[in-house]
Design an enzyme around this catalytic site. Structure first.
Site, mmCIF file in Angstrom:
data_model
loop_
_atom_site.group_PDB
_atom_site.id
_atom_site.type_symbol
_atom_site.label_atom_id
_atom_site.label_comp_id
_atom_site.label_asym_id
_atom_site.label_seq_id
_atom_site.Cartn_x
_atom_site.Cartn_y
_atom_site.Cartn_z
ATOM 1 N N ASP A 213 44.611 11.975 8.699
ATOM 2 C CA ASP A 213 46.057 12.220 8.706
ATOM 3 C C ASP A 213 46.721 10.850 8.644
ATOM 4 O OD1 ASP A 213 48.684 12.331 9.535
ATOM 5 O OD2 ASP A 213 48.321 13.683 11.217
ATOM 6 N N CYS A 377 55.782 16.045 18.957
ATOM 7 C CA CYS A 377 54.780 16.961 18.375
ATOM 8 C C CYS A 377 53.369 16.489 18.715
ATOM 9 C CB CYS A 377 54.937 17.100 16.872
ATOM 10 S SG CYS A 377 56.455 17.906 16.405
HETATM 11 N N1 PMP Z 1 50.888 13.687 11.361
HETATM 12 C C1 PMP Z 1 51.543 12.710 11.990
HETATM 13 C C2 PMP Z 1 50.753 11.637 12.677
HETATM 14 C C3 PMP Z 1 52.940 12.706 12.011
HETATM 15 O O1 PMP Z 1 53.598 11.734 12.629
HETATM 16 C C4 PMP Z 1 53.637 13.736 11.337
HETATM 17 C C5 PMP Z 1 55.167 13.788 11.337
HETATM 18 N N2 PMP Z 1 55.759 13.472 12.548
HETATM 19 C C6 PMP Z 1 52.900 14.726 10.687
HETATM 20 C C7 PMP Z 1 51.537 14.659 10.714
HETATM 21 C C8 PMP Z 1 53.565 15.856 9.990
HETATM 22 O O2 PMP Z 1 54.329 15.412 8.925
HETATM 23 P P1 PMP Z 1 55.336 16.385 8.178
HETATM 24 O O3 PMP Z 1 56.168 17.041 9.228
HETATM 25 O O4 PMP Z 1 56.124 15.476 7.294
HETATM 26 O O5 PMP Z 1 54.511 17.365 7.413
#
Ligand code: PMP
Length: 419
Positions: A213, A377
């Site tokens: 990721d 999150c």
């Molecule tokens: N992985 C990480 C480490 C993130 O910081 C984020 C966004 N905060 C995401 C995944 C998800 O990204 P998105 O909401 O743009 O799909």
């Protein structure tokens, strides 16, 4: 609290941050509560330079059409722009081939695509998937859903008090049931940079594929998927100065070929009868229906813009900002920094005494300082450190040392108010 003058480290003279800032209209157009804007919420979404805005306007005013299926001029121009953006992503990630780049609406969709396309086909009852305690929900929940559906098991590599993944504990999770590894390159909550190359090697020694990721790494450090040897790499466009609704997933061609499509529909087929459908070749097999064409063209322009500045120079400037901010913020009485990994990207998560992070965030906003407050999150990370939320300042290459000073001054005001 003493108001000692803040020390500004000497700037990298080759890195002209004011010239870069001139590219970003929003940094000058908006004055929150009449104060200069210090935008320190880049981990949530970064701002867009005029070059990207101009590219989007050009597409909408000179090239707008649906892609791939048309023979007329506009469709050809739109297709060229869209496929050109794919090559920009390929260059940015140093992928071997452009067919290894699948456009997605963001990192979340990239992870879900791999879960559906690879996980649902190749992972079964009793199998195990390894993640780390640092993951964003979008790299936890899809794997939990898969485990629920298949009767598989999620294994979690723990982190230490600095917010680093304990490597021996990660290594010890592997066994003959391990089928997949999903790890973040950089933690969005703490800024920890994981030693992903090492972690990939450990998985590969057992023939296990790894998804990285890269949502928080792609904006900050040069990513080379061939050097990392990762099997999948996902990131979001809106965190790399591109539009929301854009993003990309890199996958090794041999794996993408073996996977099942994520969505069915137009453009992802070669032929359809009521008896049987033959799927298109990669990457189109994974891009069903009309994609967000304009956002992807904007993404390509954003990556070209970052590459023109140079990711190594971006990383160096942001590192200097982070070091300065860490030094200044940790010198404030009663401020606790959460996440002190030895390798960190541009994120500073902290707590101001007993003041709730949401109150801190609201008061900082009144001073023109935009930060994020909450669990980011990443609730498991918050649970690990025994806090419900943090204040998070996250830096981009267009931030300045003066903005760090504005943050520090604003925290001092919060402390006075609650003092
Ligand atoms: N992985 C990480 C480490 C993130 O910081 C984020 C966004 N905060 C995401 C995944 C998800 O990204 P998105 O909401 O743009 O799909």
């Amino acid at each position: 609290m003493s108001a000692t003058p803040l020390r500004k480290p000497s700037a990298d003279t080759a890195f002209d941050v004011e010239r870069i800032r001139a590219d970003f209209p929003i940094l000058h157009n908006v004055r929150p509560h009449g104060k200069p804007l210090s935008f320190l919420d880049n981990a949530a979404s970064s701002q867009m330079p005029q070059q990207v805005i101009d590219r989007i306007v050009r597409y909408e005013t000179h090239e707008h059409a649906n892609i791939h299926r048309g023979v007329h001029l506009l469709s050809t121009l739109a297709t060229e722009a869209y496929e050109g953006a794919r090559r920009s992503v390929q260059r940015f990630l140093n992928a071997k081939e452009d067919r290894e780049i699948i456009f997605t609406t963001g990192c979340t969709e990239g992870v879900n695509l791999v879960m559906h396309g690879y996980g649902r086909k190749f992972i079964g009852a009793g199998d195990e998937i390894i993640v780390t305690h640092l993951e964003h929900h979008s790299n936890i929940v899809p794997w939990q859903m898969l485990c629920e559906e298949k009767g598989a098991k999620l294994r979690v590599a723990p982190i230490d008090d600095r917010g680093e993944v304990i490597q021996e504990a990660y290594d010890a999770l592997f066994n003959e049931r391990t089928k997949f590894v999903a790890i973040s390159h950089v933690s969005n909550a703490l800024g920890t940079i994981n030693p992903v190359r090492r972690m990939i090697d450990v998985a590969h020694a057992r023939g296990i594929p790894v998804l990285v990721d890269g949502a928080q790494a792609a904006p900050h450090i040069a990513v080379d998927v061939q050097a990392l040897d990762c099997d999948f790499y996902a990131f979001s466009g809106h965190k790399v100065c591109g539009p929301t609704g854009s993003g990309a997933l890199y996958g090794k061609a041999a794996l993408l070929e073996k996977m099942q499509p994520f969505k069915g529909g137009g453009d992802m087929i070669l032929s359809v009868t009521f008896e049987k459908t033959t799927f298109n070749t990669i990457p189109h097999k994974f891009e069903a229906g009309t994609p967000p064409i304009m956002p992807m063209i904007g993404l390509g322009a954003a990556l070209d813009y970052l590459s023109a500045i140079g990711m190594d120079r971006i990383a160096a400037h942001e590192h200097a900002l982070l070091e300065y901010a860490t030094e200044q913020v940790s010198a404030l009485d009663g401020v606790r920094i959460i996440g002190t990994a030895r390798e960190k990207a541009a994120v500073l998560s902290f707590y101001v005494g007993e003041v709730h992070p949401h109150d801190v965030g609201t008061l900082l906003d009144e001073e023109g300082v935009a930060v994020r407050t909450g669990h980011h999150c990443a609730q498991p990370v918050m649970q690990r450190f025994g806090v419900p939320a943090t204040v998070r300042a996250s830096f981009a290459f267009y931030n300045t040392f003066a903005e760090v000073d504005a943050l520090v001054e604003a925290i001092r005001k919060v402390q006075k108010l609650f003092g």
